[in-house]
Design an enzyme around this catalytic site. Structure first.
Site, PDB file in Angstrom:
ATOM      1  CD  GLU A 212      19.701  -0.829  10.620  1.00  0.00           C
ATOM      2  OE1 GLU A 212      18.909  -1.578  10.033  1.00  0.00           O
ATOM      3  OE2 GLU A 212      20.790  -0.486  10.133  1.00  0.00           O
TER       4      GLU A 212
ATOM      5  CG  ASP B 107      20.940   7.887   5.764  1.00  0.00           C
ATOM      6  OD1 ASP B 107      21.010   7.066   6.688  1.00  0.00           O
ATOM      7  OD2 ASP B 107      21.826   8.028   4.899  1.00  0.00           O
TER       8      ASP B 107
HETATM    9 ZN    ZN Z   1      20.358   1.005   5.994  1.00  0.00          ZN
END
Ligand code: ZN
Length: 410
Positions: free
Chosen positions: A277, A358
């Site tokens: 996030e 990611d």
């Molecule tokens: Zn995401």
């Protein structure tokens, strides 16, 4: 162009949209029982995998039923000049165009909500219940509905009234003022949604001091990210499904963790989800999405302004007296293919951003706990591990689990 032709174009758009959607669904469903790729073999055990296949098949059938019902209803409503009928009722109540529009949309919205409520009731209390997801009580279900209506009336009604007023005062220039209004509203909501709207539905408590909070603070420090607003939301009062999200920006930025997420994941895994996030924030995805949506709204409103005064729009729906609200409905139906395309483009960006977030989590924290957290979350929501590529291309805002794991292992 006659209004008759325009009417048939609207019908054709609705049917083509439906058929394409059902073909994609069917393609996707054909792969529900594919052999799992090696990387995903450990997501489910035998029993859970069987359960997930059943869940997918149940939802597929149920969706086919609801969407068929909905298209038959829509076509019948159009064929019987339903919009003209509702317009007449609204005109019987007032002569003020703003009040007419509000009554008109009120009837349409509440009418369609009442018709679809049995389906969402069934989905929550029969399907989700059967697979062990549902935690909502019947009282909460209807209370949510009531609050949703109330919010829609105040916010939706207020915005609609203002936009029609702009149209009355400035004519086709209204789109500029409407755009300004929508832009301010979007920014405001992004900043204060968690503070103003979420508390109507959920309880949010600051994450308590302790080991988890320390681990999160420790990570945030390593990437120079000020993260003092971490909240835990009681998602478990509705469903066992877990989630985490980022909202706001500047001093209002905050992370919200579902209590279900904290239950399901280890500390390391939660920090990894958070790092993902933070990646969205650091890579400016949040700002990008905000401005893209404001830009899209502007373009849509501009195109709307080119057509809204044309009586052809109202006539196509069987209404003789042109009005903003009937024009808006016809425009919305005609605009559907374009919004399909813009939605597709936004999904493309979104999937790219997911890889970037990611990667950020991998580079600033670790890949392993993120992989295991994604696997756990997929397992706990019985998600589909073998979606069809065409379905992914059209509908997925995130890459598939397999794609994300492959990227994280790179
Ligand atoms: Zn995401």
């Amino acid at each position: 162009m006659t209004s008759q032709i325009l009417f048939y174009i609207i019908i054709a758009i609705i049917i083509v949209n439906f058929v394409v959607d059902k073909i994609l669904d069917a393609l996707n469903a054909k792969h529900y029982n594919d052999k799992l790729p090696k990387e995903l073999e450990d997501v489910y055990d035998e029993e859970a995998y069987k359960k997930s296949q059943k869940y997918k098949a149940t939802n597929y059938k149920f969706d086919l039923l609801t969407s068929s019902f909905s298209i038959v209803l829509t076509l019948a409503f159009l064929g019987l000049d339903g919009f003209a009928y509702v317009d007449q009722i609204a005109r019987g109540i007032s002569e003020n165009p703003i009040i007419i529009a509000l009554v008109f949309f009120g009837i349409i919205m509440i009418g369609s909500d009442i018709l679809t409520t049995p389906f969402s009731y069934y989905s929550t209390f029969v399907i989700e219940e059967k697979f062990g997801f549902n935690k909502t009580s019947k009282k909460l279900f209807f209370l949510d509905k009531l609050k949703g209506w109330l919010m829609m009336t105040i916010l939706g009604g207020g915005i609609l009234a203002l936009i029609i007023w702009f149209y009355q005062v400035t004519g086709t220039q209204f789109w500029l003022y409407a755009w300004g209004l929508m832009a301010i509203f979007t920014l405001f909501m992004n900043m204060f949604y968690s503070k103003l709207i979420v508390p109507l539905f959920n309880k949010q408590t600051p994450l308590e001091a302790g080991s988890l909070r320390n681990s999160i603070s420790k990570y945030a420090k390593t990437v120079g990210f000020k993260l003092d607003k971490i909240f835990v939301i009681d998602g478990s009062k509705r469903s066992t499904k877990a989630n985490a999200y980022f909202s706001g920006f500047g001093s209002e930025k905050r992370v919200t963790l579902y209590d279900t997420l904290i239950n399901d994941l280890e500390e390391d895994e939660i920090v990894a989800v958070l790092a993902h996030e933070v990646g969205h924030y650091k890579k400016k995805h949040i700002i990008f999405n905000l401005f893209a949506s404001i830009l899209l709204t502007g373009i849509t409103l501009y195109i709307l302004s080119l057509f809204i005064s044309n009586p052809l729009l109202s006539n196509a729906l069987g209404v003789d007296t042109p009005s903003f609200h009937i024009g808006l409905i016809a425009f919305g139906l005609l605009y559907a293919p374009i919004s399909e395309v813009t939605g597709l483009i936004m999904n493309l960006f979104s999937r790219k951003f997911e890889y970037q977030a990611d990667d950020y989590a991998k580079n600033t924290f670790k890949a392993e706990p993120l992989i295991s957290s994604l696997k756990k979350l997929s397992k706990n929501s019985l998600s589909n591990l073998t979606p069809h590529p065409a379905y992914v291309f059209m509908h997925y805002s995130h890459p598939t689990l397999l794609q994300r794991i492959q990227n994280l292992k790179k």
